[in-house]
Scaffold this active site. Structure first.
Site, mmCIF file in Angstrom:
data_model
loop_
_atom_site.group_PDB
_atom_site.id
_atom_site.type_symbol
_atom_site.label_atom_id
_atom_site.label_comp_id
_atom_site.label_asym_id
_atom_site.label_seq_id
_atom_site.Cartn_x
_atom_site.Cartn_y
_atom_site.Cartn_z
ATOM 1 N N GLU A 215 26.246 57.572 14.025
ATOM 2 C CA GLU A 215 26.551 56.419 13.155
ATOM 3 C C GLU A 215 25.538 56.268 12.015
ATOM 4 O OE1 GLU A 215 27.077 52.949 15.593
ATOM 5 O OE2 GLU A 215 28.940 53.688 16.458
ATOM 6 N N GLU A 340 33.388 57.766 20.878
ATOM 7 C CA GLU A 340 33.173 56.408 21.387
ATOM 8 C C GLU A 340 34.486 55.664 21.247
ATOM 9 O OE1 GLU A 340 29.801 54.049 20.260
ATOM 10 O OE2 GLU A 340 28.490 55.804 20.035
#
Length: 566
Positions: A215, A340
């Site tokens: 991220e 995720e």
């Protein structure tokens, strides 16, 4: 994993946002009129595989992966608790290991997550008594480093799972990634590989899949970057890692979520720059019922339709990856690693984070940060399980591009498995849809033709109530049908026709192996340590004839699985 600053945690749409037109239906799905029969005794929906049905793709084993991050009690008190009655010589909880095997997990992403962006992998190797304690900036905790890559490798060997290893691109980068690669995969005879041998692991770990950061677009991430900065960094790291081992499969960070302002353009920028040495781009998406505190009906209906957002997410990232391929005159497709995904009530975490920030802003603080505190320990409902079953259907229906996925996370932290310190471990409601797919989805995946009543959602417009996927292993002659009723108000009865499966004789010889239903009259019912089997799948009363046809009634907010064989 996004933290407070993400606001909506890679989720569906912003509050109040409405689609200007109905969301597109999944491939092969048509919408019919809403049933007017409250008990749905007359079939009003159908699922069929026609004789000319083309498979989506082969079902990739990595689609049934999970995620272990040094966060809360996922590691400490989850997979590792030396003082637990079931702990083995390595400190691994056997009761948790047994449930991981039962869950059917194939690959585990480790060690983060936000955690990895401030992590020194060298801190977790060698004798435990020599390992340093560090501050974890992601979750404001003290990391003891009792678990590291050596220990997790030993755990994965016992669990029977592959490792997807993440490297630190926040505070480190190229050299640390190459050193770690040499340590885990190098043949004895070089400094880092010999250090691994000295630490008790003689053979290379053979870790093939690597996440290059986590991220990195998120402002909550240590060392976060612009698209151009990360594109340059990942290009250099991926190139060097492939020089060391050309057979590696490398995952670039995608956007942290569909809510990010650069969603889509981030992927295009990064993949265009580093196309040659990349194999995957990551996708992160979490969903939750926004009205869970007040149990708002409209919010529940939106939540049940969360897979509409996942479908759009996959299409957007696939398009960006294809544009990058074309810009490079390439021939390979960049695959998606949905590493995720799941249900996460991130509003609860945001409240905790707000409180922590308010307290931290009141001057300097010198108290020790906690060790493995209780964080993100969501207790899941029956409705949450149905949504996760729906998301798994979506992943299977797009497994031509989604070639890897990690349900986040594995134990205690937004997890299908819960474990009490010094106590029992048990299955959350979300355990069951994942396990059914992981253990029985084999061969080829098919997106069947679906005729379904529609439901209205504020977030996505009118969408089909029914969704489904079929897998069929022609060689083993075993198959699986997964279906959901996303309607919060009306049950639906559907006819199922599997006679078009390839390899069946002209008259058909299919037989039912097992059918089960997950539904609760109270969709908010949960499993707990005191009542660990309050919500479990129940036998589904259907009869399949030899041609593979049957009828099934799906109550409101329900998930079914039908195992069959030839």
């Amino acid at each position: 994993m996004t933290t407070h600053n993400s606001q909506y945690s890679a989720e569906t749409t912003h509050p109040g946002k409405q689609e200007s037109s109905p969301a597109p239906t999944a491939a092969g799905t048509t919408a019919s009129n809403v049933s007017t029969t409250g008990n749905a005794t007359t079939p009003d929906a159908s699922i069929a595989l026609n004789a000319d049905a083309t498979p989506v793709a082969d079902v990739p084993p990595r689609l049934f992966g999970s995620f272990v991050e040094h966060l809360g009690r996922c590691v400490y008190g989850g997979i590792y608790e030396p003082s637990h009655p079931t702990a083995d010589e390595n400190g691994f909880r056997q009761d948790v290991l047994d449930l991981v095997k039962e869950l059917g997990v194939t690959c585990v992403r480790y060690p983060g997550g936000n955690f990895v962006s401030n992590y020194n992998w060298e801190d977790g190797i060698g004798p435990r008594e020599n390992r340093p304690m560090r501050r974890d900036l992601a979750w404001h905790c003290t990391e003891t480093n009792e678990m590291g890559i050596d220990d997790f490798y030993r755990w994965s060997q016992k669990a029977g799972t592959e490792i997807m290893l993440a490297v630190n691109m926040g505070t480190r980068g190229l050299k640390a990634a190459l050193d770690e690669l040499e340590y885990v995969n190098g043949a004895p005879g070089t400094a880092w590989a010999d250090q691994r041998v000295a630490n008790g692991i003689e053979e290379p770990m053979d870790i093939k899949m690597w996440c290059i950061g986590n991220e990195m677009d998120g402002p909550w991430q240590v060392g976060h970057m612009s698209p151009e900065e990360y594109a340059g960094a990942v290009d250099k790291v991926a190139h060097a890692m492939k020089l060391a081992e050309s057979g590696l499969e490398l995952v670039a960070c995608g956007s942290s979520g569909a809510y990010m302002p650069t969603f889509g353009t981030w992927e295009k920028t990064v993949l265009t720059k580093a196309y040659e040495n990349l194999d995957f781009v990551s996708c992160h998406a979490y969903y939750f019922d926004r009205g869970h505190k007040t149990r708002t009906a409209a919010s529940m209906q939106d939540f049940l339709a969360s897979s509409e957002d996942m479908t759009k997410f996959i299409a957007t990232v696939s398009d960006a990856a294809d544009q990058a391929r074309e810009a490079n005159n390439g021939t390979k497709d960049i695959a998606l690693s949905f590493d995720e995904w799941g249900v996460w009530y991130s509003d609860k975490w945001n409240e905790q984070e707000d409180q922590w920030k308010a307290e931290a802003a009141q001057g300097l603080h010198h108290e020790p940060w906690p060790k493995s505190p209780h964080l993100l320990e969501d207790i899941y409902t029956a409705a949450d399980a149905v949504v996760e079953g729906s998301l798994m259907i979506t992943l299977l229906k797009h497994c031509d591009r989604v070639r890897s996925a990690s349900r986040a996370q594995l134990v205690n932290v937004i997890a299908p498995i819960m474990a009490e310190e010094h106590g029992p471990a048990w299955r959350q409601t979300t355990f069951y849809p994942f396990a059914e797919a992981a253990l029985h989805a084999r061969g080829q995946a098919y997106a069947p033709a679906i005729s379904s009543p529609t439901i209205h959602t504020e977030a996505y417009g009118d969408v089909p109530a029914i969704d489904a996927v079929v897998t069929w292993d022609e060689q083993a002659r075993t198959g699986l049908l997964l279906a959901v009723n996303r309607d919060a108000n009306t049950p639906h009865t559907l006819t199922i026709d599997l006679s078009g499966l390839p390899g069946l004789p002209g008259l058909g010889t299919l037989a039912l192996s097992k059918a089960q239903l997950l539904h609760e009259d109270d969709p908010y019912r949960t499993n707990t340590a005191e009542a660990p089997e309050a919500v479990t799948p129940q036998p589904l009363d259907i009869a399949m004839n030899a041609t593979g046809t049957c009828t099934a009634t799906l109550p409101v907010i329900s998930w079914i699985s039908v195992e069959f064989h030839g």
